[in-house]
Design an enzyme around this catalytic site. Structure first.
Site, PDB file in Angstrom:
ATOM      1  N   ASP A   1       0.829  -1.196   0.000  1.00  0.00           N
ATOM      2  CA  ASP A   1       0.000   0.000   0.000  1.00  0.00           C
ATOM      3  C   ASP A   1       0.868   1.252   0.000  1.00  0.00           C
ATOM      4  O   ASP A   1       1.795   1.376   0.799  1.00  0.00           O
ATOM      5  CB  ASP A   1      -0.905   0.018   1.226  1.00  0.00           C
ATOM      6  CG  ASP A   1      -1.716   1.299   1.312  1.00  0.00           C
ATOM      7  OD1 ASP A   1      -2.660   1.454   0.511  1.00  0.00           O
ATOM      8  OD2 ASP A   1      -1.384   2.154   2.157  1.00  0.00           O
TER       9      ASP A   1
ATOM     10  N   TYR B   1       2.939  10.117   0.089  1.00  0.00           N
ATOM     11  CA  TYR B   1       4.099   9.611   0.803  1.00  0.00           C
ATOM     12  C   TYR B   1       5.392  10.019   0.084  1.00  0.00           C
ATOM     13  O   TYR B   1       5.817   9.390  -0.876  1.00  0.00           O
ATOM     14  CB  TYR B   1       4.027   8.092   0.939  1.00  0.00           C
ATOM     15  CG  TYR B   1       2.752   7.578   1.590  1.00  0.00           C
ATOM     16  CD1 TYR B   1       1.973   8.381   2.415  1.00  0.00           C
ATOM     17  CD2 TYR B   1       2.319   6.269   1.365  1.00  0.00           C
ATOM     18  CE1 TYR B   1       0.808   7.904   2.989  1.00  0.00           C
ATOM     19  CE2 TYR B   1       1.153   5.787   1.951  1.00  0.00           C
ATOM     20  CZ  TYR B   1       0.409   6.613   2.760  1.00  0.00           C
ATOM     21  OH  TYR B   1      -0.752   6.148   3.333  1.00  0.00           O
TER      22      TYR B   1
ATOM     23  N   LYS C   1      -3.576   5.623  -3.884  1.00  0.00           N
ATOM     24  CA  LYS C   1      -4.666   6.519  -3.500  1.00  0.00           C
ATOM     25  C   LYS C   1      -4.779   7.710  -4.447  1.00  0.00           C
ATOM     26  O   LYS C   1      -3.841   8.022  -5.183  1.00  0.00           O
ATOM     27  CB  LYS C   1      -4.439   6.991  -2.055  1.00  0.00           C
ATOM     28  CG  LYS C   1      -4.227   5.816  -1.088  1.00  0.00           C
ATOM     29  CD  LYS C   1      -3.999   6.270   0.328  1.00  0.00           C
ATOM     30  CE  LYS C   1      -3.772   5.061   1.233  1.00  0.00           C
ATOM     31  NZ  LYS C   1      -2.437   4.472   1.055  1.00  0.00           N
TER      32      LYS C   1
END
Length: 316
Positions: A32, A37, A63
């Protein structure tokens, strides 16, 4: 994938890539990440590691909700990432924004499709009073885009990734979700997701991916000065509660992080858990914790001392 984007501290590319490879070697199949990030750095590093593996051997999750562009004058909003790419992000939960976000992610990851796509951070933690408007935008925009991509087989499963159990409940009621990644709200330290969200997810067949099982650090490090809780330095009352939990764990010869990992898998709605790591050694320690059973007496003692909710399911 968050720590691999230089969250709190910089790590080198070789270590980050080796960490992903160590996880895959130990049998981890869900990876994930997110554009947030490291402003794309985590996706870039993870993509490098995954390109060396057969595509069918892992489940890849990322995402949408932010778009990034080069920031030659410097990054204004680092959002906790001390390193990362020199790119600036902005929120965009529209239909087109989600399409562009996922396209950017797939280019960084080096893939033509993703297995899981989540709308990221549509909660008060991130948006404060603007959260309801952002949620409406996501429901009519980003989730509609992901639904179309799911129909086109570009995306396998769709959902949201949030830090708020009430937001998880709202989206579970109002959208056709396959899964929800809930961070920090179901852990050995706190279980507000037990009230409504987890029962609803189980009723509707929504897979729950639990993140933040260490509450951003304190359940991994223990109650020591500088320990983090909810991405900030843990306050005294949290340190005191963690110290009490840790004392019970020690009485049963169970390490606190081991108990934290084992606990969340006891709920029947939880399908997966995602753990951050920044070195291969951390991966090996996490994997070893999964393999070692926790005595049932530990959970009973925590409940008897009111350090764990009485209605919390525990591992068999």
């Amino acid at each position: 994938g968050a720590p691999l984007g230089d969250l709190y501290a910089r790590i080198d590319d070789a270590t980050a890539i080796a960490t992903v490879e160590a996880a895959l070697d130990r049998g981890v199949t869900l990876v994930d990440t997110s554009p947030l990030y490291g402003r794309g750095l985590s996706e870039h590093r993870i993509g490098t590691a995954l390109r060396r593996r057969p595509r069918e051997s892992f489940v890849l999750s990322t995402k949408v909700g932010r778009l990034f562009a080069p920031a030659p004058a410097g990054v204004v909003r680092p959002e906790g990432y001390v390193g990362g790419f020199p790119h600036e992000g902005r929120f965009d939960y529209s239909y087109d924004g989600a399409m562009r976000s996922l396209e950017q992610s797939m280019l960084r990851l080096g893939v033509a499709s993703v297995d899981v796509a989540l709308v990221h951070d549509v909660d008060p933690w991130t948006h404060g009073e603007d959260a309801p408007a952002r949620q409406r935008e996501a429901l009519t925009g980003a989730l509609r885009a992901l639904s179309d991509l799911r129909a086109q087989k570009v995306v396998g499963a769709i959902g949201i990734g949030v830090n708020d159990a009430d937001v998880g409940e709202r989206f579970a009621r109002e959208a056709d979700l396959d899964c929800v990644l809930l961070a920090g709200r179901y852990s050995l330290l706190e279980q507000p997701a037990l009230d409504r969200f987890l029962p609803l997810a189980r009723e509707r067949g929504i897979g729950v991916i639990v993140g933040g099982v260490f509450n951003s650090g304190v359940l991994a490090t223990g109650a020591k000065p500088g320990a983090r809780h909810n991405y900030r330095e843990a306050p005294p009352e949290i340190l005191a509660r963690v110290a009490a939990i840790e004392k019970v764990c020690a009485a049963h010869d169970v390490a606190l992080p081991h108990a934290a990992i084992a606990f969340v898998l006891g709920h029947p709605a939880v399908s997966s858990v995602v753990l951050g790591a920044v070195t291969p050694d951390e991966v090996h320690r996490n994997a070893a914790a999964f393999a070692k059973p926790v005595p049932a007496a530990l959970w009973r003692d925590l409940k008897a001392r009111r350090l764990l909710r009485e209605d919390a399911p525990t591992p068999a």
